[in-house]
Design a protein around this motif. Structure first.
Motif, PDB file in Angstrom:
ATOM      1  N   SER A   5       0.810  -1.213   0.000  1.00  0.00           N
ATOM      2  CA  SER A   5       0.000   0.000   0.000  1.00  0.00           C
ATOM      3  C   SER A   5       0.847   1.268   0.000  1.00  0.00           C
ATOM      4  O   SER A   5       0.522   2.234  -0.688  1.00  0.00           O
ATOM      5  CB  SER A   5      -0.926   0.012   1.216  1.00  0.00           C
ATOM      6  OG  SER A   5      -1.806  -1.073   1.156  1.00  0.00           O
ATOM      7  N   HIS A   6       1.927   1.275   0.767  1.00  0.00           N
ATOM      8  CA  HIS A   6       2.787   2.461   0.830  1.00  0.00           C
ATOM      9  C   HIS A   6       3.380   2.759  -0.546  1.00  0.00           C
ATOM     10  O   HIS A   6       3.370   3.907  -1.008  1.00  0.00           O
ATOM     11  CB  HIS A   6       3.882   2.263   1.864  1.00  0.00           C
ATOM     12  CG  HIS A   6       4.714   3.470   2.097  1.00  0.00           C
ATOM     13  ND1 HIS A   6       4.209   4.622   2.665  1.00  0.00           N
ATOM     14  CD2 HIS A   6       6.025   3.716   1.820  1.00  0.00           C
ATOM     15  CE1 HIS A   6       5.172   5.519   2.731  1.00  0.00           C
ATOM     16  NE2 HIS A   6       6.276   5.001   2.229  1.00  0.00           N
ATOM     17  N   SER A   7       3.876   1.745  -1.211  1.00  0.00           N
ATOM     18  CA  SER A   7       4.429   1.915  -2.552  1.00  0.00           C
ATOM     19  C   SER A   7       3.343   2.332  -3.538  1.00  0.00           C
ATOM     20  O   SER A   7       3.592   3.104  -4.461  1.00  0.00           O
ATOM     21  CB  SER A   7       5.079   0.623  -3.032  1.00  0.00           C
ATOM     22  OG  SER A   7       6.168   0.278  -2.220  1.00  0.00           O
ATOM     23  N   GLU A   8       2.148   1.813  -3.346  1.00  0.00           N
ATOM     24  CA  GLU A   8       1.036   2.154  -4.221  1.00  0.00           C
ATOM     25  C   GLU A   8       0.705   3.648  -4.113  1.00  0.00           C
ATOM     26  O   GLU A   8       0.486   4.318  -5.123  1.00  0.00           O
ATOM     27  CB  GLU A   8      -0.185   1.307  -3.868  1.00  0.00           C
ATOM     28  CG  GLU A   8      -1.303   1.415  -4.845  1.00  0.00           C
ATOM     29  CD  GLU A   8      -2.426   0.431  -4.549  1.00  0.00           C
ATOM     30  OE1 GLU A   8      -2.141  -0.743  -4.217  1.00  0.00           O
ATOM     31  OE2 GLU A   8      -3.588   0.835  -4.654  1.00  0.00           O
ATOM     32  N   ILE A   9       0.707   4.169  -2.906  1.00  0.00           N
ATOM     33  CA  ILE A   9       0.434   5.595  -2.702  1.00  0.00           C
ATOM     34  C   ILE A   9       1.544   6.434  -3.321  1.00  0.00           C
ATOM     35  O   ILE A   9       1.272   7.437  -3.999  1.00  0.00           O
ATOM     36  CB  ILE A   9       0.262   5.910  -1.200  1.00  0.00           C
ATOM     37  CG1 ILE A   9      -1.012   5.252  -0.685  1.00  0.00           C
ATOM     38  CG2 ILE A   9       0.223   7.412  -0.963  1.00  0.00           C
ATOM     39  CD1 ILE A   9      -1.165   5.282   0.808  1.00  0.00           C
ATOM     40  N   GLU A  10       2.785   6.033  -3.124  1.00  0.00           N
ATOM     41  CA  GLU A  10       3.896   6.768  -3.723  1.00  0.00           C
ATOM     42  C   GLU A  10       3.785   6.769  -5.245  1.00  0.00           C
ATOM     43  O   GLU A  10       4.007   7.797  -5.892  1.00  0.00           O
ATOM     44  CB  GLU A  10       5.228   6.168  -3.283  1.00  0.00           C
ATOM     45  CG  GLU A  10       5.551   6.437  -1.824  1.00  0.00           C
ATOM     46  CD  GLU A  10       6.832   5.753  -1.393  1.00  0.00           C
ATOM     47  OE1 GLU A  10       7.412   4.970  -2.183  1.00  0.00           O
ATOM     48  OE2 GLU A  10       7.251   5.995  -0.251  1.00  0.00           O
ATOM     49  N   ARG A  32      -6.476  -0.122 -12.618  1.00  0.00           N
ATOM     50  CA  ARG A  32      -6.883  -1.082 -11.585  1.00  0.00           C
ATOM     51  C   ARG A  32      -5.811  -2.115 -11.249  1.00  0.00           C
ATOM     52  O   ARG A  32      -5.772  -2.632 -10.139  1.00  0.00           O
ATOM     53  CB  ARG A  32      -8.183  -1.772 -11.982  1.00  0.00           C
ATOM     54  CG  ARG A  32      -8.072  -2.699 -13.168  1.00  0.00           C
ATOM     55  CD  ARG A  32      -9.460  -3.162 -13.626  1.00  0.00           C
ATOM     56  NE  ARG A  32      -9.396  -4.064 -14.745  1.00  0.00           N
ATOM     57  CZ  ARG A  32      -9.236  -3.703 -16.013  1.00  0.00           C
ATOM     58  NH1 ARG A  32      -9.112  -2.420 -16.316  1.00  0.00           N
ATOM     59  NH2 ARG A  32      -9.196  -4.601 -16.974  1.00  0.00           N
ATOM     60  N   TYR A  33      -4.926  -2.428 -12.195  1.00  0.00           N
ATOM     61  CA  TYR A  33      -3.881  -3.419 -11.912  1.00  0.00           C
ATOM     62  C   TYR A  33      -2.660  -2.790 -11.250  1.00  0.00           C
ATOM     63  O   TYR A  33      -2.005  -3.423 -10.427  1.00  0.00           O
ATOM     64  CB  TYR A  33      -3.465  -4.144 -13.192  1.00  0.00           C
ATOM     65  CG  TYR A  33      -4.594  -4.962 -13.775  1.00  0.00           C
ATOM     66  CD1 TYR A  33      -5.182  -5.983 -13.046  1.00  0.00           C
ATOM     67  CD2 TYR A  33      -5.080  -4.692 -15.043  1.00  0.00           C
ATOM     68  CE1 TYR A  33      -6.235  -6.721 -13.564  1.00  0.00           C
ATOM     69  CE2 TYR A  33      -6.124  -5.428 -15.579  1.00  0.00           C
ATOM     70  CZ  TYR A  33      -6.696  -6.442 -14.832  1.00  0.00           C
ATOM     71  OH  TYR A  33      -7.730  -7.175 -15.342  1.00  0.00           O
ATOM     72  N   SER A  34      -2.365  -1.548 -11.578  1.00  0.00           N
ATOM     73  CA  SER A  34      -1.195  -0.921 -10.970  1.00  0.00           C
ATOM     74  C   SER A  34      -1.517  -0.284  -9.619  1.00  0.00           C
ATOM     75  O   SER A  34      -0.621  -0.058  -8.814  1.00  0.00           O
ATOM     76  CB  SER A  34      -0.596   0.138 -11.913  1.00  0.00           C
ATOM     77  OG  SER A  34      -1.525   1.162 -12.169  1.00  0.00           O
ATOM     78  N   LEU A  35      -2.799  -0.003  -9.371  1.00  0.00           N
ATOM     79  CA  LEU A  35      -3.234   0.590  -8.092  1.00  0.00           C
ATOM     80  C   LEU A  35      -4.448  -0.179  -7.535  1.00  0.00           C
ATOM     81  O   LEU A  35      -5.517   0.391  -7.350  1.00  0.00           O
ATOM     82  CB  LEU A  35      -3.611   2.062  -8.307  1.00  0.00           C
ATOM     83  CG  LEU A  35      -2.540   2.976  -8.882  1.00  0.00           C
ATOM     84  CD1 LEU A  35      -3.130   4.295  -9.359  1.00  0.00           C
ATOM     85  CD2 LEU A  35      -1.453   3.212  -7.856  1.00  0.00           C
ATOM     86  N   PRO A  36      -4.310  -1.457  -7.258  1.00  0.00           N
ATOM     87  CA  PRO A  36      -5.485  -2.271  -6.891  1.00  0.00           C
ATOM     88  C   PRO A  36      -6.202  -1.844  -5.609  1.00  0.00           C
ATOM     89  O   PRO A  36      -7.434  -1.806  -5.584  1.00  0.00           O
ATOM     90  CB  PRO A  36      -4.926  -3.687  -6.764  1.00  0.00           C
ATOM     91  CG  PRO A  36      -3.464  -3.513  -6.530  1.00  0.00           C
ATOM     92  CD  PRO A  36      -3.082  -2.243  -7.243  1.00  0.00           C
ATOM     93  N   CYS A  37      -5.471  -1.504  -4.559  1.00  0.00           N
ATOM     94  CA  CYS A  37      -6.123  -1.095  -3.305  1.00  0.00           C
ATOM     95  C   CYS A  37      -6.831   0.240  -3.475  1.00  0.00           C
ATOM     96  O   CYS A  37      -7.982   0.408  -3.061  1.00  0.00           O
ATOM     97  CB  CYS A  37      -5.108  -1.005  -2.171  1.00  0.00           C
ATOM     98  SG  CYS A  37      -4.400  -2.581  -1.709  1.00  0.00           S
TER      99      CYS A  37
END
Length: 70
Positions: A5-10, A32-37
């Motif tokens: 999740s942290h990497s996703e937000i960054e 949707r695949y690169s930012l699933p959460c």
């Protein structure tokens, strides 16, 4: 695909802004695949319908309904 999740937000914060004329749901679907959460959260929040009735009017109408029954 982003691992946590942290990497996703960054990753999200580094992305360019979308054009205001585009549909945000389409943008989230495309990511949707690169930012699933974040995609799942966006679907939850963006799918809430806006009300056309002001809150004060809704409460006022509810008062009339309850007062008529008394």
């Amino acid at each position: 695909i982003i691992s946590n999740s942290h990497s996703e937000i960054e990753h999200f914060l580094r992305l360019p802004f979308i054009n205001y004329e585009k549909d945000p749901l389409d943008w989230w679907y495309g990511n949707r695949y690169s930012l699933p959460c974040m995609y799942r959260m966006a679907c939850d929040y963006l799918s809430i319908l806006a009300s056309f009735v002001p809150t004060e009017q809704a409460h006022s109408n509810a008062t009339f309904v309850f007062n008529d029954r008394a």
